[in-house]
Design a protein around this motif. Structure first.
Motif, mmCIF file in Angstrom:
data_model
loop_
_atom_site.group_PDB
_atom_site.id
_atom_site.type_symbol
_atom_site.label_atom_id
_atom_site.label_comp_id
_atom_site.label_asym_id
_atom_site.label_seq_id
_atom_site.Cartn_x
_atom_site.Cartn_y
_atom_site.Cartn_z
ATOM 1 N N LYS A 5 0.834 -1.054 -0.156
ATOM 2 C CA LYS A 5 0.150 0.055 -0.086
ATOM 3 C C LYS A 5 1.107 1.228 0.023
ATOM 4 C CE LYS A 5 -3.995 -1.997 2.311
ATOM 5 N NZ LYS A 5 -4.988 -2.114 3.338
ATOM 6 N N GLY A 6 1.929 1.345 0.730
ATOM 7 C CA GLY A 6 2.927 2.349 0.737
ATOM 8 C C GLY A 6 3.352 2.653 -0.711
ATOM 9 N N GLU A 7 3.905 1.491 -1.249
ATOM 10 C CA GLU A 7 4.652 1.650 -2.481
ATOM 11 C C GLU A 7 3.623 2.101 -3.518
ATOM 12 O OE1 GLU A 7 7.878 -1.838 -2.241
ATOM 13 O OE2 GLU A 7 5.726 -2.359 -2.970
ATOM 14 N N ARG A 9 0.863 3.961 -2.915
ATOM 15 C CA ARG A 9 0.626 5.350 -2.643
ATOM 16 C C ARG A 9 1.859 6.264 -3.169
ATOM 17 N NH1 ARG A 9 0.399 5.944 2.959
ATOM 18 N NH2 ARG A 9 -0.252 3.803 2.763
ATOM 19 N N ALA A 10 2.944 5.938 -3.073
ATOM 20 C CA ALA A 10 4.176 6.587 -3.454
ATOM 21 C C ALA A 10 4.230 6.794 -5.112
ATOM 22 C CB ALA A 10 5.263 6.058 -2.815
ATOM 23 N N LEU A 11 3.860 5.537 -5.383
ATOM 24 C CA LEU A 11 3.644 5.767 -7.002
ATOM 25 C C LEU A 11 2.766 6.557 -7.634
ATOM 26 C CD1 LEU A 11 4.604 4.433 -9.801
ATOM 27 C CD2 LEU A 11 3.020 2.693 -9.607
ATOM 28 N N GLU A 12 1.666 6.601 -6.889
ATOM 29 C CA GLU A 12 0.437 7.547 -7.282
ATOM 30 C C GLU A 12 0.902 9.063 -7.130
ATOM 31 O OE1 GLU A 12 -2.739 5.887 -4.965
ATOM 32 O OE2 GLU A 12 -3.045 4.251 -6.184
ATOM 33 N N GLU A 13 1.748 9.254 -6.084
ATOM 34 C CA GLU A 13 2.012 10.754 -6.056
ATOM 35 C C GLU A 13 3.129 11.022 -6.918
ATOM 36 O OE1 GLU A 13 3.891 10.942 -2.003
ATOM 37 O OE2 GLU A 13 2.004 10.408 -1.014
ATOM 38 N N ILE A 14 3.886 10.072 -7.512
ATOM 39 C CA ILE A 14 4.983 10.349 -8.396
ATOM 40 C C ILE A 14 4.117 10.757 -9.631
ATOM 41 C CG2 ILE A 14 6.678 9.224 -9.809
ATOM 42 C CD1 ILE A 14 7.633 7.662 -7.366
#
Length: 77
Positions: A5-7, A9-14
């Motif tokens: 989930k954290g990865e 979320r980070a991908l979506e932010e990028i």
């Protein structure tokens, strides 16, 4: 392999930052996922011979040439 989930979320932010900072690049990258099919698996681009194959071929040719010249010079004749 799934992302945590954290990865995710980070991908979506990028992805969001990319879309904001460079919309042209984002559109170019998104186009391949929205309707364009990727090239078929059997397509591998132009058929070229890698540079190392040419080097090995030339090296073998030079070796054969030198062997032939050496044999011609050493045989009485």
């Amino acid at each position: 392999m799934r992302l945590s989930k954290g990865e995710q979320r980070a991908l979506e932010e990028i992805e969001e930052r990319l879309a904001f900072e460079d919309p042209d690049l984002d559109a170019l990258l998104a186009r391949t996922y929205q309707g364009e099919s990727p090239p078929p698996k059997e397509w591998r681009g132009p058929r070229t011979v890698p540079g190392y194959v040419w080097r090995v071929t030339v090296l073998i040719g030079v070796c054969v040439f030198l062997i032939v010249v050496g044999l011609l010079l050493t045989t009485p004749g």
